[in-house]
Scaffold this active site. Structure first.
Site, mmCIF file in Angstrom:
data_model
loop_
_atom_site.group_PDB
_atom_site.id
_atom_site.type_symbol
_atom_site.label_atom_id
_atom_site.label_comp_id
_atom_site.label_asym_id
_atom_site.label_seq_id
_atom_site.Cartn_x
_atom_site.Cartn_y
_atom_site.Cartn_z
ATOM 1 N N ASN A 118 0.802 -1.235 0.000
ATOM 2 C CA ASN A 118 0.000 0.000 0.000
ATOM 3 C C ASN A 118 0.834 1.284 0.000
ATOM 4 O O ASN A 118 0.470 2.271 -0.626
ATOM 5 C CB ASN A 118 -1.017 -0.010 1.148
ATOM 6 C CG ASN A 118 -0.377 -0.090 2.507
ATOM 7 O OD1 ASN A 118 0.732 -0.597 2.665
ATOM 8 N ND2 ASN A 118 -1.065 0.407 3.508
ATOM 9 N N GLY A 192 2.827 -5.735 7.348
ATOM 10 C CA GLY A 192 1.810 -6.426 6.548
ATOM 11 C C GLY A 192 0.645 -6.877 7.399
ATOM 12 O O GLY A 192 0.333 -6.271 8.435
ATOM 13 N N SER A 193 0.026 -7.957 6.970
ATOM 14 C CA SER A 193 -1.223 -8.390 7.614
ATOM 15 C C SER A 193 -0.952 -9.230 8.869
ATOM 16 O O SER A 193 0.137 -9.795 9.029
ATOM 17 C CB SER A 193 -2.033 -9.216 6.619
ATOM 18 O OG SER A 193 -1.298 -10.375 6.274
ATOM 19 N N GLU A 214 4.767 -4.821 12.123
ATOM 20 C CA GLU A 214 3.939 -3.627 11.907
ATOM 21 C C GLU A 214 2.687 -4.116 11.196
ATOM 22 O O GLU A 214 2.705 -4.359 9.984
ATOM 23 C CB GLU A 214 4.703 -2.611 11.035
ATOM 24 C CG GLU A 214 5.980 -2.077 11.657
ATOM 25 C CD GLU A 214 5.739 -0.942 12.650
ATOM 26 O OE1 GLU A 214 4.648 -0.340 12.619
ATOM 27 O OE2 GLU A 214 6.640 -0.669 13.451
ATOM 28 N N CYS A 248 -2.750 1.758 6.423
ATOM 29 C CA CYS A 248 -2.880 0.942 7.643
ATOM 30 C C CYS A 248 -3.474 1.745 8.794
ATOM 31 O O CYS A 248 -4.179 1.198 9.627
ATOM 32 C CB CYS A 248 -1.526 0.382 8.045
ATOM 33 S SG CYS A 248 -0.278 1.642 8.258
ATOM 34 N N GLU A 338 -10.584 -5.615 9.113
ATOM 35 C CA GLU A 338 -10.009 -4.306 8.763
ATOM 36 C C GLU A 338 -10.491 -3.968 7.355
ATOM 37 O O GLU A 338 -10.350 -4.788 6.444
ATOM 38 C CB GLU A 338 -8.477 -4.435 8.773
ATOM 39 C CG GLU A 338 -7.751 -3.186 8.335
ATOM 40 C CD GLU A 338 -6.235 -3.421 8.204
ATOM 41 O OE1 GLU A 338 -5.780 -4.579 8.265
ATOM 42 O OE2 GLU A 338 -5.521 -2.434 8.025
HETATM 43 P P1 NAD Z 1 0.637 -9.232 3.475
HETATM 44 O O1 NAD Z 1 0.818 -9.684 4.869
HETATM 45 O O2 NAD Z 1 -0.187 -10.057 2.566
HETATM 46 O O3 NAD Z 1 2.062 -9.095 2.734
HETATM 47 C C1 NAD Z 1 3.132 -8.365 3.285
HETATM 48 C C2 NAD Z 1 4.452 -8.947 2.775
HETATM 49 O O4 NAD Z 1 4.566 -10.296 3.217
HETATM 50 C C3 NAD Z 1 4.619 -8.946 1.268
HETATM 51 O O5 NAD Z 1 5.930 -8.569 0.931
HETATM 52 C C4 NAD Z 1 4.385 -10.390 0.905
HETATM 53 O O6 NAD Z 1 5.148 -10.789 -0.222
HETATM 54 C C5 NAD Z 1 4.860 -11.130 2.120
HETATM 55 N N1 NAD Z 1 4.173 -12.413 2.308
HETATM 56 C C6 NAD Z 1 2.937 -12.766 1.886
HETATM 57 N N2 NAD Z 1 2.647 -14.035 2.259
HETATM 58 C C7 NAD Z 1 3.708 -14.485 2.955
HETATM 59 C C8 NAD Z 1 4.008 -15.705 3.615
HETATM 60 N N3 NAD Z 1 3.137 -16.720 3.632
HETATM 61 N N4 NAD Z 1 5.186 -15.824 4.231
HETATM 62 C C9 NAD Z 1 6.048 -14.812 4.240
HETATM 63 N N5 NAD Z 1 5.836 -13.619 3.631
HETATM 64 C C10 NAD Z 1 4.678 -13.460 2.990
HETATM 65 O O7 NAD Z 1 0.091 -7.751 3.580
HETATM 66 P P2 NAD Z 1 -0.381 -6.781 2.410
HETATM 67 O O8 NAD Z 1 -1.669 -7.268 1.843
HETATM 68 O O9 NAD Z 1 0.742 -6.518 1.480
HETATM 69 O O10 NAD Z 1 -0.635 -5.439 3.242
HETATM 70 C C11 NAD Z 1 -1.841 -5.161 3.868
HETATM 71 C C12 NAD Z 1 -1.766 -5.304 5.361
HETATM 72 O O11 NAD Z 1 -0.629 -4.627 5.859
HETATM 73 C C13 NAD Z 1 -2.942 -4.676 6.067
HETATM 74 O O12 NAD Z 1 -3.366 -5.514 7.102
HETATM 75 C C14 NAD Z 1 -2.374 -3.376 6.649
HETATM 76 O O13 NAD Z 1 -3.041 -2.897 7.776
HETATM 77 C C15 NAD Z 1 -0.983 -3.787 6.954
HETATM 78 N N6 NAD Z 1 -0.107 -2.624 6.981
HETATM 79 C C16 NAD Z 1 0.442 -2.246 8.168
HETATM 80 C C17 NAD Z 1 1.250 -1.132 8.207
HETATM 81 C C18 NAD Z 1 1.877 -0.665 9.476
HETATM 82 O O14 NAD Z 1 2.750 0.195 9.396
HETATM 83 N N7 NAD Z 1 1.510 -1.168 10.633
HETATM 84 C C19 NAD Z 1 1.495 -0.422 7.037
HETATM 85 C C20 NAD Z 1 0.917 -0.848 5.858
HETATM 86 C C21 NAD Z 1 0.121 -1.959 5.825
#
Ligand code: NAD
Length: 460
Positions: A118, A192-193, A214, A248, A338
């Site tokens: 994002n 990420g998530s 995060e 996020c 979310e």
């Molecule tokens: P995601 O967890 O799907 O992916 C994040 C990263 O993890 C990507 O680089 C992806 O390639 C990697 N990944 C995916 N599956 C994996 C696995 N099984 N094993 C290891 N790595 C893996 O998240 P997203 O959809 O890219 O982002 C959205 C989420 O991120 C939302 O929940 C949002 O709230 C959160 N977010 C948090 C912040 C923060 O600063 N706290 C900032 C931005 C987004």
């Protein structure tokens, strides 16, 4: 060990480079920060173009939250790094006289930084600034779901740094991260998530690798009875629909005092129209949803409650207009997950205890926003709700201040960064006591005989 072409070689090269001590000196770290800033400047237009192609981010939005944001973070680090790195002198107990004690800020070693889609540039480069400041090597994993930004990021890093110091790992995170994490990184910084965050933590267990997570969550925005509704609405609309709600820390839902709900909804509608025109699909300033999967998930949320504004969709463009929902139930999908998109449920509360009770249904939000004139309301919410960080009478801006730690609490994550907090995340505080040999107080040595009395006098 790993089947991933190159990761073993990268790991070994970074390990020996780190162990050579090359990344430790202040002058080296400062030079790398300057190089990073120069590289971002050089590739600035390409980054903005990539962000447009991935998320249709307007240049103002992309510059503000991704590129300019990084200049601020790097400038701040350059201004303070020397001080951050200095060992801290602390006092020593009299019992161990003649000693002095220091806290050294040691580099961790090899770090792995994983980013989401994002804010695909800033969320990779921000932690990298912390890693560089801390004197570490880094492997960067951009999100494969923002492919244009991932390519530019790799180019920028390749042009600027030797892979034995900083390198980029591309690919499907579900494949390349488990492969990479078979090796022992000294720190994994993941944004990420929540479900993937849990997997990262599991993968870190065998090596006891510390992690920063995060994550996300449902960040509430509370609007008290007696506030300037026009200003509140503008700040909420700005924070919610920035990047089409894919932030996020975006306000996930609004809790508004029942007496001003209707008036606030009117102001929210007016602010949306003022910002994006009567047809936001035509607005140059309004983003698009990252992919079809996310678009479809968000469209399902539109079936919750009643759409009182917006609700327009266009699959071909992955467009969902700025939308306001009323009459949602807490059991509706839109209130269970979310939202992470441009859909804003507005819910009335009766009084403050009621509002706190509602917020606690989703414990540990990443952010909390409170619009109020009342110091008491402010105090109650700050004390009674556990959340990562937030704003009073504003949205999002707390994360743009490098003097503030940015991170979650509980389910929204662990650890934090930005400014000195990034430096601290990427360093180990090593406590060392140094004792002079010109005097050797024998109280601690056997035979102990009558020494208990003396010890009791010294350590009461
Ligand atoms: P995601 O967890 O799907 O992916 C994040 C990263 O993890 C990507 O680089 C992806 O390639 C990697 N990944 C995916 N599956 C994996 C696995 N099984 N094993 C290891 N790595 C893996 O998240 P997203 O959809 O890219 O982002 C959205 C989420 O991120 C939302 O929940 C949002 O709230 C959160 N977010 C948090 C912040 C923060 O600063 N706290 C900032 C931005 C987004």
């Amino acid at each position: 060990m790993s089947n991933l072409p190159g990761i073993g070689n990268i790991y070994k090269a970074q390990q020996s480079y780190f162990e050579s001590g090359a990344t430790r000196p202040y002058a080296f770290r400062k030079a790398q920060l300057q190089l990073l800033k120069k590289a971002i400047k050089k590739h600035e237009q390409e980054i903005l173009d990539a962000l447009y192609r991935d998320l249709r981010k307007h240049a103002v939005e992309a510059y503000g939250s991704e590129v300019g944001f990084m200049y601020e973070e790097i400038n701040h680090a350059l201004a303070h790094l020397k001080t951050w790195m200095e060992p801290e002198e602390v006092t020593s107990p009299l019992m161990y006289y003649p000693s002095n004690s220091r806290v050294y800020k040691e580099p961790l070693g090899l770090t792995l930084i994983i980013a989401p889609w994002n804010y695909p540039f800033q969320l990779l480069m921000g932690p990298l600034v912390g890693a560089i400041c801390g004197g570490n090597c880094a492997v960067l994993k951009p999100s494969e779901l923002a492919p244009f930004t991932a390519v530019v990021t790799e180019k920028l890093i390749k042009d600027t740094f030797d892979p034995k110091y900083i390198t980029v790992l591309q690919g499907d995170g579900g494949v390349v991260i488990p492969e990479a994490m078979q090796y022992r990184f000294d720190h994994v910084f993941f944004t990420g998530s929540i479900p993937v965050g849990k997997k990262i933590m599991e993968m870190a267990v065998p090596h006891l690798t510390p992690v920063t997570l995060e994550l996300g969550g449902k960040s509430p925005c509370l609007v008290d009875e007696k506030v300037n509704l026009k200003v509140a609405a503008k700040r909420i609309v700005w924070g919610k629909y920035w990047n089409a709600g894919q932030t996020c820390v975006a306000p996930d839902y609004v809790l508004v005092h029942k007496n001003v709900k209707a008036a606030l909804v009117d102001e929210l509608k007016a602010a949306i129209t003022e910002f994006y025109g009567s047809d936001p699909a035509q607005s140059e300033d309004y983003g698009r949803i990252i992919n079809t999967k996310r678009y479809e998930t968000l469209c399902k949320y539109l079936a919750s409650g009643k759409v009182v504004f917006g609700g327009a969709t266009d699959e071909a463009q992955r467009y969902i207009g700025p939308t306001i929902l009323e009459e949602v139930a807490w059991t509706d999908p839109v209130m269970q997950e979310e939202i992470f998109g441009p859909i804003l449920p507005v819910i009335a509360y009766d009084d403050l205890p009621h509002a706190v009770q509602l917020i606690r249904q989703h414990p540990y939000p990443l952010a909390l926003y409170v619009f109020t004139k009342s110091k008491r309301t402010e105090k109650i919410l700050l004390e009674q709700v556990r959340f990562g960080g937030g704003c009073i009478n504003n949205t999002l801006v707390h994360l743009a201040n490098p003097e503030l730690p940015f991170g979650g609490a509980g389910y929204s994550g662990m650890g934090n960064y930005h400014g000195i907090y990034g430096f601290e995340t990427f360093t180990h505080r090593k406590g060392v006591m140094k004792t002079g040999t010109w005097l050797d107080v024998p109280v601690k040595y056997p035979p102990f005989k009558n020494k208990l009395k003396l010890l009791k006098m010294m350590a009461k």
